[in-house]
Design a protein around this motif. Structure first.
Motif, PDB file in Angstrom:
ATOM      1  N   ILE A   1       0.835  -1.202   0.000  1.00  0.00           N
ATOM      2  CA  ILE A   1       0.000   0.000   0.000  1.00  0.00           C
ATOM      3  C   ILE A   1       0.871   1.254   0.000  1.00  0.00           C
ATOM      4  N   ARG A   2       1.965   1.229   0.761  1.00  0.00           N
ATOM      5  CA  ARG A   2       2.882   2.367   0.780  1.00  0.00           C
ATOM      6  C   ARG A   2       3.506   2.571  -0.603  1.00  0.00           C
TER       7      ARG A   2
ATOM      8  N   HIS B   1       2.205   1.637  -3.447  1.00  0.00           N
ATOM      9  CA  HIS B   1       1.136   2.063  -4.338  1.00  0.00           C
ATOM     10  C   HIS B   1       0.860   3.557  -4.193  1.00  0.00           C
ATOM     11  N   ARG B   2       0.852   4.053  -2.960  1.00  0.00           N
ATOM     12  CA  ARG B   2       0.658   5.491  -2.747  1.00  0.00           C
ATOM     13  C   ARG B   2       1.765   6.300  -3.412  1.00  0.00           C
ATOM     14  N   ARG B   3       2.981   5.803  -3.333  1.00  0.00           N
ATOM     15  CA  ARG B   3       4.111   6.492  -3.948  1.00  0.00           C
ATOM     16  C   ARG B   3       3.948   6.542  -5.465  1.00  0.00           C
TER      17      ARG B   3
ATOM     18  N   ARG C   1       1.055   6.250  -7.092  1.00  0.00           N
ATOM     19  CA  ARG C   1      -0.132   7.026  -7.418  1.00  0.00           C
ATOM     20  C   ARG C   1       0.096   8.534  -7.309  1.00  0.00           C
ATOM     21  N   SER C   2       1.117   8.951  -6.575  1.00  0.00           N
ATOM     22  CA  SER C   2       1.402  10.381  -6.504  1.00  0.00           C
ATOM     23  C   SER C   2       1.895  10.898  -7.846  1.00  0.00           C
TER      24      SER C   2
ATOM     25  N   ASP D   1      -0.727   1.465 -14.083  1.00  0.00           N
ATOM     26  CA  ASP D   1      -0.574   1.551 -12.632  1.00  0.00           C
ATOM     27  C   ASP D   1      -0.441   0.127 -12.113  1.00  0.00           C
TER      28      ASP D   1
END
Length: 123
Positions: free
Chosen positions: A11-12, A14-16, A18-19, A99
């Motif tokens: 998840i971490r 993925h957030r990176r 997605r930014s 993605d």
């Protein structure tokens, strides 16, 4: 000392990712989710927050028998990629942003990407 589970680490990551990765109506985001058993793919317009197309294991129907489970899963992932690309072409979408969902680009994720390219999407 803080320990993180594999899911929290993904998840971490993925957030990176997605930014930096944003989808639009003309160039949607091809988002991939992988469980232990199946894979799913979606085309998402992030500007409006709408899912334009989605493909999962139920959308594929019965596949042919293969020698091993890993071969079946890889073939199913490639079929998901081709199906999502076909749905994109029907909606007159030829370009997408990939993605990978925080997963490493190999195995099933790579099979989805190659299947989508084979189906007519470019990214």
């Amino acid at each position: 000392m803080r320990t993180s589970s594999n899911k929290e680490k993904r998840i971490r990551r993925h957030r990176r990712v997605r930014s930096r990765v944003k989808g639009t109506a003309l160039r949607p985001r091809l988002s991939v989710f992988r469980s232990n058993r199946y894979v799913w793919a979606q085309l998402i317009d992030d500007e409006t927050g709408r899912t334009l197309a989605a493909v999962g294991p139920r959308d594929l129907g019965a596949g042919g028998k293969s020698k091993s489970k890993s071969m079946q899963k890889t073939a199913a992932a490639a079929a998901v990629g081709e199906k999502i690309a076909g749905m994109a072409v029907e909606k007159k979408i030829s370009v997408a942003v990939f993605d990978r969902g925080g997963y490493r680009y190999h195995g099933l994720i790579k099979a989805i990407a190659e299947g989508a390219r084979k189906g007519g999407l470019t990214f």
